[in-house]
Design an enzyme around this catalytic site. Structure first.
Site, PDB file in Angstrom:
ATOM      1  CB  CYS A  42      -0.817   0.005   1.301  1.00 49.62           C
ATOM      2  SG  CYS A  42      -2.266  -1.078   1.115  1.00 49.62           S
ATOM      3  CD  GLU A  43       5.372   3.003   1.208  1.00 55.60           C
ATOM      4  OE1 GLU A  43       6.390   3.753   1.121  1.00 55.60           O
ATOM      5  OE2 GLU A  43       4.852   2.197   2.023  1.00 55.60           O
TER       6      GLU A  43
END
Ligand code: LLP
Length: 418
Positions: free
Chosen positions: A348-349
């Site tokens: 999640c980046e």
């Protein structure tokens, strides 16, 4: 596409993805070329040391040692791994800029053959640990030779502004040598330097050898002791892409050996026992990571995101250093690479990318994507970010594969949770 005589698509099917694949023959070939270069150019007076930070597991320690390399470790964990793999303490070199007392105790009680002292306070700590165990420990000094090899800022270590080592220029290294020679439980055996990583030229290494011999000479002249051991560190470059151009390892030893012979003759020194400490070049090109292609998101005039089932948790090097890699679709390797892709991980980046704007074969969901030259600093820098599982690692040789590191399970993630 195959590695070590094994088809990568079959490997992906058998073990699942993501998967680290290492070619044992390639690792052994590089180890031998280092060992041979010592025979050929330096009368065998020294040996290569495998810097295990590049890829550390018990089997890798065993392979390097069986090829005649010593082991370098930089933490209690790497030291424990090497010892558990059966490497004798006497063949282990212990580096690190802030070793704890517990780590020093572990090293001393296992008779580590070379504790590379990084700074003055560590020297005093080591004396106390050795005294408490009633032994005299062999130690060398890590010196910052003031050489700035051209490589990425985060992986340069030989220049003055570095957290590693004793400064040569200001006299800190000489003062530490003087102090070490006064200590009762430390036996100073030599000097060490490491000037950086992924270095493509030989000149900085030759220069480092010259500078370090100058210090050996000063220690002999002023302190009356001729140290017999000189470790010139690692840092040899490898191919990530076709553009990477570096000197063959053999030529490095030839050039360095010539310089050492010339300097020793000039300064009236005996030829020291030489060590070098390669990590990346031993395992880097031997490794390939395999992934399964998931969603493909084509954003017109922007870029094509090709998502894979790995990411920065198993290869953080692009996110950290914008490192180059060569990627290809393993099940379409013979097709033209004419599709411009940004390979995206599953963390999640937004910065979780493996490569941007790279040419690969036109991918489809379910294809196997291979990223080349991932043997060094991939598994060893992996994490459980987002509670992703570290993938397994298989070694391939002569058409056969075997697991050397099992993949993690969800239970492994919980094993330390209360
Ligand atoms: N010796 C010492 C004291 C070192 O600090 C290193 C690497 C080596 C030997 C091995 O250097 P090599 O031959 O592998 O270049 N994580 C970075 C690389 C960090 C290297 C740190 N020290 C990367 O992924 O590029």
């Amino acid at each position: 596409m195959s590695v070590g005589g094994v088809d990568t698509v079959a490997l992906a099917r058998q073990y699942g993805t993501p998967l680290y694949v290492m070619s044992e023959d390639e690792i052994r070939r590089v180890c031998r070329s280092y060992v041979d270069s010592f025979q050929k150019f330096y009368h065998g007076n020294g040996r290569p040391i495998y810097a295990s930070k590049a890829f550390c597991c018990k089997e890798m320690c065993r392979i390097a040692f069986s090829e005649g390399l010593d082991l370098e470790v930089v933490s209690g964990g790497e030291l424990y791994t090497a010892l558990q793999a059966g490497i004798p303490g006497g063949n282990i070199h212990f580096q690190g800029n802030n070793k704890s007392v517990a780590e020093l105790e572990l090293a001393v009680s296992n008779h580590v053959g070379d504790i590379v002292v990084d700074n003055p306070s560590e020297l005093e700590k080591l004396e106390k640990v050795a005294a408490a165990q009633g032994v005299i420990v062999p130690a060398s000094l890590r010196v910052k030779p003031g050489i700035d090899a051209h490589t990425h800022e985060f992986i340069r270590t030989g220049q003055i502004d570095s957290k590693f080592g004793l400064d040569l220029v200001s006299g800190e290294a000489f003062t530490a040598a003087k102090r070490a020679l006064e200590l009762e439980h430390v036996k100073l055996i030599g000097l060490h330097c490491h000037i950086g990583s992924q270095i493509m030229e030989k000149e900085p290494f030759v220069h480092a050898a010259e500078v370090m011999l100058g210090l050996l000479h000063q220690i002999k002249q002023e302190l009356g002791v001729e140290l017999e051991h000189l470790n010139l560190g690692g840092g040899f470059g490898i191919h990530y892409t076709e553009q990477d151009d570096f000197i063959p390892y053999m030529e490095y030893m030839e050039a360095v050996s010539e310089k050492i012979h010339a300097c020793c003759a000039k300064l009236g020194l005996q030829l020291p026992r030489i060590y070098i400490e390669p990590g990346r070049s031993v395992v880097g090109e031997a490794g390939v990571t395999l992934y399964t292609v998931g969603s493909i998101r084509e954003i017109p005039q922007v870029r094509n995101y090709v998502a894979i089932d790995g990411g920065m948790f198993e290869n953080p090097r692009y996110a950290l250093y914008q490192s180059d890699y060569t990627c290809l679709v393993a099940n379409k390797a013979s097709l033209p690479a004419d599709y411009t892709a940004t390979i995206a991980g599953k963390c999640c980046e937004s910065g979780d990318l493996i490569q941007e704007h790279t040419l690969i074969q036109r991918p489809e969901e379910g294809d196997i994507l291979a990223v080349l030259s991932t043997g060094a600093y991939n598994y060893s820098m992996a994490s459980n970010y987002n509670r992703n599982l570290r993938p397994p690692c298989v070694m391939v040789r002569n058409g056969e594969s075997r697991v050397v590191i099992r993949g993690e399970t969800y239970q492994d993630l919980l094993k330390n949770d209360e």
